[in-house]
Scaffold this active site. Structure first.
Site, mmCIF file in Angstrom:
data_model
loop_
_atom_site.group_PDB
_atom_site.id
_atom_site.type_symbol
_atom_site.label_atom_id
_atom_site.label_comp_id
_atom_site.label_asym_id
_atom_site.label_seq_id
_atom_site.Cartn_x
_atom_site.Cartn_y
_atom_site.Cartn_z
ATOM 1 N N SER A 22 14.903 3.904 16.468
ATOM 2 C CA SER A 22 14.184 5.180 16.318
ATOM 3 C C SER A 22 12.951 5.123 17.206
ATOM 4 C CB SER A 22 13.821 5.449 14.851
ATOM 5 O OG SER A 22 13.172 4.337 14.282
ATOM 6 N N GLU A 24 9.082 6.847 18.084
ATOM 7 C CA GLU A 24 7.975 7.662 17.559
ATOM 8 C C GLU A 24 7.164 8.287 18.696
ATOM 9 O OE1 GLU A 24 5.804 6.045 14.198
ATOM 10 O OE2 GLU A 24 3.925 6.686 15.134
ATOM 11 N N THR A 55 4.374 12.294 14.963
ATOM 12 C CA THR A 55 3.291 11.986 14.026
ATOM 13 C C THR A 55 2.548 13.248 13.597
ATOM 14 O OG1 THR A 55 1.770 11.570 15.853
ATOM 15 C CG2 THR A 55 2.934 9.662 14.943
ATOM 16 N N ARG A 114 0.098 8.328 3.285
ATOM 17 C CA ARG A 114 -1.133 8.767 2.630
ATOM 18 C C ARG A 114 -2.088 9.370 3.642
ATOM 19 N NH1 ARG A 114 -5.566 4.484 0.980
ATOM 20 N NH2 ARG A 114 -5.964 4.828 3.202
ATOM 21 N N GLY A 115 -2.221 8.713 4.804
ATOM 22 C CA GLY A 115 -3.236 9.131 5.780
ATOM 23 C C GLY A 115 -4.550 8.436 5.489
ATOM 24 N N ASP A 116 -5.508 8.630 6.366
ATOM 25 C CA ASP A 116 -6.811 7.971 6.238
ATOM 26 C C ASP A 116 -7.909 9.002 6.088
ATOM 27 O OD1 ASP A 116 -6.019 5.258 6.433
ATOM 28 O OD2 ASP A 116 -5.527 5.653 8.538
ATOM 29 N N TYR A 155 3.196 -2.987 5.956
ATOM 30 C CA TYR A 155 2.158 -3.674 6.722
ATOM 31 C C TYR A 155 2.381 -5.187 6.741
ATOM 32 C CZ TYR A 155 0.233 0.925 6.230
ATOM 33 O OH TYR A 155 0.086 2.287 6.284
ATOM 34 N N ASN A 171 2.817 -2.072 -3.970
ATOM 35 C CA ASN A 171 2.679 -0.702 -3.472
ATOM 36 C C ASN A 171 3.917 -0.279 -2.682
ATOM 37 O OD1 ASN A 171 1.148 1.770 -2.951
ATOM 38 N ND2 ASN A 171 1.121 1.039 -0.842
ATOM 39 N N LYS A 175 6.712 2.771 -3.568
ATOM 40 C CA LYS A 175 7.154 3.829 -2.642
ATOM 41 C C LYS A 175 8.682 3.874 -2.563
ATOM 42 C CE LYS A 175 4.166 2.543 0.831
ATOM 43 N NZ LYS A 175 3.318 2.685 2.039
ATOM 44 N N PHE A 226 -6.449 0.323 19.165
ATOM 45 C CA PHE A 226 -5.597 0.846 18.074
ATOM 46 C C PHE A 226 -5.429 -0.229 16.994
ATOM 47 C CE2 PHE A 226 -2.730 3.799 20.904
ATOM 48 C CZ PHE A 226 -3.794 4.675 21.055
ATOM 49 N N HIS A 276 12.027 0.296 15.400
ATOM 50 C CA HIS A 276 11.309 1.573 15.579
ATOM 51 C C HIS A 276 10.313 1.342 16.708
ATOM 52 C CE1 HIS A 276 9.495 5.392 14.197
ATOM 53 N NE2 HIS A 276 8.323 4.825 14.388
ATOM 54 N N ARG A 282 6.012 7.756 26.171
ATOM 55 C CA ARG A 282 6.511 7.233 27.448
ATOM 56 C C ARG A 282 7.896 6.655 27.212
ATOM 57 N NH1 ARG A 282 1.581 4.964 30.362
ATOM 58 N NH2 ARG A 282 -0.107 5.727 29.085
HETATM 59 P P1 FAD Z 1 -0.267 3.988 0.709
HETATM 60 O O1 FAD Z 1 1.074 3.393 0.658
HETATM 61 O O2 FAD Z 1 -0.609 5.023 -0.305
HETATM 62 O O3 FAD Z 1 -1.272 2.740 0.556
HETATM 63 C C1 FAD Z 1 -2.554 2.682 1.119
HETATM 64 C C2 FAD Z 1 -3.370 1.568 0.446
HETATM 65 O O4 FAD Z 1 -3.765 1.982 -0.854
HETATM 66 C C3 FAD Z 1 -2.640 0.239 0.261
HETATM 67 O O5 FAD Z 1 -3.557 -0.807 0.460
HETATM 68 C C4 FAD Z 1 -2.187 0.299 -1.177
HETATM 69 O O6 FAD Z 1 -2.001 -1.001 -1.698
HETATM 70 C C5 FAD Z 1 -3.354 1.026 -1.828
HETATM 71 N N1 FAD Z 1 -2.957 1.794 -3.017
HETATM 72 C C6 FAD Z 1 -1.988 2.744 -3.095
HETATM 73 N N2 FAD Z 1 -1.916 3.227 -4.353
HETATM 74 C C7 FAD Z 1 -2.870 2.563 -5.061
HETATM 75 C C8 FAD Z 1 -3.298 2.626 -6.423
HETATM 76 N N3 FAD Z 1 -2.738 3.461 -7.300
HETATM 77 N N4 FAD Z 1 -4.325 1.815 -6.798
HETATM 78 C C9 FAD Z 1 -4.905 0.963 -5.924
HETATM 79 N N5 FAD Z 1 -4.536 0.862 -4.632
HETATM 80 C C10 FAD Z 1 -3.543 1.656 -4.210
HETATM 81 N N6 FAD Z 1 -1.354 8.249 9.783
HETATM 82 C C11 FAD Z 1 -1.492 9.573 10.096
HETATM 83 O O7 FAD Z 1 -2.571 10.164 9.854
HETATM 84 N N7 FAD Z 1 -0.460 10.274 10.663
HETATM 85 C C12 FAD Z 1 0.736 9.705 10.955
HETATM 86 O O8 FAD Z 1 1.647 10.380 11.479
HETATM 87 C C13 FAD Z 1 0.918 8.310 10.658
HETATM 88 N N8 FAD Z 1 2.096 7.691 10.889
HETATM 89 C C14 FAD Z 1 2.263 6.364 10.548
HETATM 90 C C15 FAD Z 1 3.506 5.759 10.746
HETATM 91 C C16 FAD Z 1 3.715 4.421 10.401
HETATM 92 C C17 FAD Z 1 5.077 3.802 10.613
HETATM 93 C C18 FAD Z 1 2.625 3.655 9.858
HETATM 94 C C19 FAD Z 1 2.822 2.203 9.540
HETATM 95 C C20 FAD Z 1 1.381 4.251 9.643
HETATM 96 C C21 FAD Z 1 1.180 5.609 9.963
HETATM 97 N N9 FAD Z 1 -0.039 6.268 9.728
HETATM 98 C C22 FAD Z 1 -0.187 7.604 10.043
HETATM 99 C C23 FAD Z 1 -1.187 5.526 9.181
HETATM 100 C C24 FAD Z 1 -1.317 5.616 7.631
HETATM 101 O O9 FAD Z 1 -1.641 6.931 7.252
HETATM 102 C C25 FAD Z 1 -2.428 4.629 7.221
HETATM 103 O O10 FAD Z 1 -2.021 3.311 7.491
HETATM 104 C C26 FAD Z 1 -3.004 4.750 5.814
HETATM 105 O O11 FAD Z 1 -4.175 3.922 5.740
HETATM 106 C C27 FAD Z 1 -2.100 4.276 4.688
HETATM 107 O O12 FAD Z 1 -1.016 5.070 4.517
HETATM 108 P P2 FAD Z 1 0.192 4.605 3.527
HETATM 109 O O13 FAD Z 1 1.180 5.676 3.544
HETATM 110 O O14 FAD Z 1 0.627 3.234 3.850
HETATM 111 O O15 FAD Z 1 -0.620 4.588 2.126
#
Ligand code: FAD
Length: 297
Positions: A22, A24, A55, A114-116, A155, A171, A175, A226, A276, A282
């Site tokens: 895949s 991205e 993304t 989740r996003g940041d 991760y 975690n 999911k 990054f 992936h 590119r």
């Molecule tokens: P989560 O799985 O929710 O976890 C985030 C953190 O919170 C973990 O440390 C987890 O242990 C902790 N946590 C979760 N639930 C709880 C709880 N109930 N209590 C305590 N701790 C908890 N970002 C973008 O903005 N746009 C994108 O398109 C994008 N694409 C991505 C694609 C890939 C393949 C990857 C690996 C990352 C991508 N990201 C993207 C970045 C991502 O949004 C960030 O890494 C973000 O910090 C975490 O997202 P997550 O979905 O892993 O979160």
């Protein structure tokens, strides 16, 4: 010495295991970037990827562009498209509306994240009061709306906000249990980190595929930036390989292909069959890597 018969990278096409690839992309901002985007999609589409994903900009900033791109990928190239989606800073209703928009546009694959926070990954995350709490909660929400193929993030070096390894793997398990079909990893440069992570996940009873996210190093300086922002480390041997190449683009490009080739070949020989690629829109290096894995247009 490892016997060639034991190395998947040395087998003939009919002996090799089936691969899933895949790719991205990120939604282009300008006309020139959009031209490169479509050029790359058109060159990679004949490799029959499982999907091409697009993304979702920080905090949903590319919402319309992401939808426009995934819709066009599906209609123009016939390649399945996956839309990324985050839940940061949005209510459940707002996120659900985007999910329904994907469904109505015929996009049935979502990378659920989740996003940041706007301040960056280092800052504590506070969910929107009416929003999804985290990615696991988002996956459950998407499942309630429709029959999507869902990927989530993993991760190999632990998410920077996970208290410890157990919390991180728990975690991921939440999911998958909420309905995700697979996990795609953050970029990593030490295959040992990925293989150890896989072992941890399997020991915790996670059986879903965990697909390595491969980041070719088009620009060492850019990728180091990054990596620092997302908590991926740059091993000393990798930094050494690119040291002094900033002003030597030709050797830099050759080193980038050598490093990525080594990474994917090692993973293939370890039995990994799903990859992936973070393309940064590119195609050149990814085309060569796919060929190395045995996939041709
Ligand atoms: P989560 O799985 O929710 O976890 C985030 C953190 O919170 C973990 O440390 C987890 O242990 C902790 N946590 C979760 N639930 C709880 C709880 N109930 N209590 C305590 N701790 C908890 N970002 C973008 O903005 N746009 C994108 O398109 C994008 N694409 C991505 C694609 C890939 C393949 C990857 C690996 C990352 C991508 N990201 C993207 C970045 C991502 O949004 C960030 O890494 C973000 O910090 C975490 O997202 P997550 O979905 O892993 O979160």
């Amino acid at each position: 010495m490892i016997d060639d018969n034991l190395r998947a990278s040395r087998l003939t096409a009919d002996q090799r295991p089936d691969l899933q690839l895949s790719f991205e992309f990120f939604p282009p901002k300008t006309d020139a970037m959009e031209e490169r985007f479509w050029d790359s999609i058109n060159r990679l589409a004949p490799l029959s990827p499982r999907f091409v994903s697009v993304t979702y900009g920080a905090g949903g900033s590319t919402r319309e562009r992401t939808l426009r791109m995934v819709r066009r990928i599906t209609t123009d190239t016939g390649v399945p498209a996956a839309a990324h989606l985050t839940c940061v800073g949005a209510t459940r209703d707002e996120v659900d509306e985007v999910v329904r928009g994907y469904r109505d546009a015929g996009v049935n694959r979502i990378v659920a994240l989740r996003g940041d926070p706007p301040e960056g990954v280092g800052q504590p995350f506070t969910p929107h009061p009416d929003g999804y709490q985290n990615a696991a909660d988002l996956v459950a929400g998407i499942r309630r709306i429709g029959d999507f193929d869902i990927s989530v993030a993993a991760y190999p070096e632990k998410h920077p906000q996970s208290a410890d390894w157990d919390a991180d793997i728990d975690n991921l398990k939440r999911k998958i249990d909420a309905g995700a079909d697979r996990a795609i990893t953050q970029m990593f440069f030490s295959n040992a980190d990925f293989l150890r992570y896989l072992e941890r996940a399997r020991k915790a009873g996670i059986t879903a595929p965990i697909v390595p996210g491969i980041q070719p190093i088009h620009s060492f300086r850019q990728i180091s930036g990054f990596a620092a922002r997302c908590g991926a480390s740059i091993p000393h041997w990798l930094a050494e390989r690119f040291d002094g190449l900033d002003e030597d683009p030709e050797t830099h490009a050759l080193m980038a292909s050598a490093v990525a080739a080594e990474q994917v070949t090692e993973l293939l020989d370890e039995g990994i069959t799903e990859f992936h690629f973070y393309t940064l829109n590119r195609s050149n290096l990814v085309l060569a890597l796919a060929r190395l894995l045995g996939r041709r247009p």
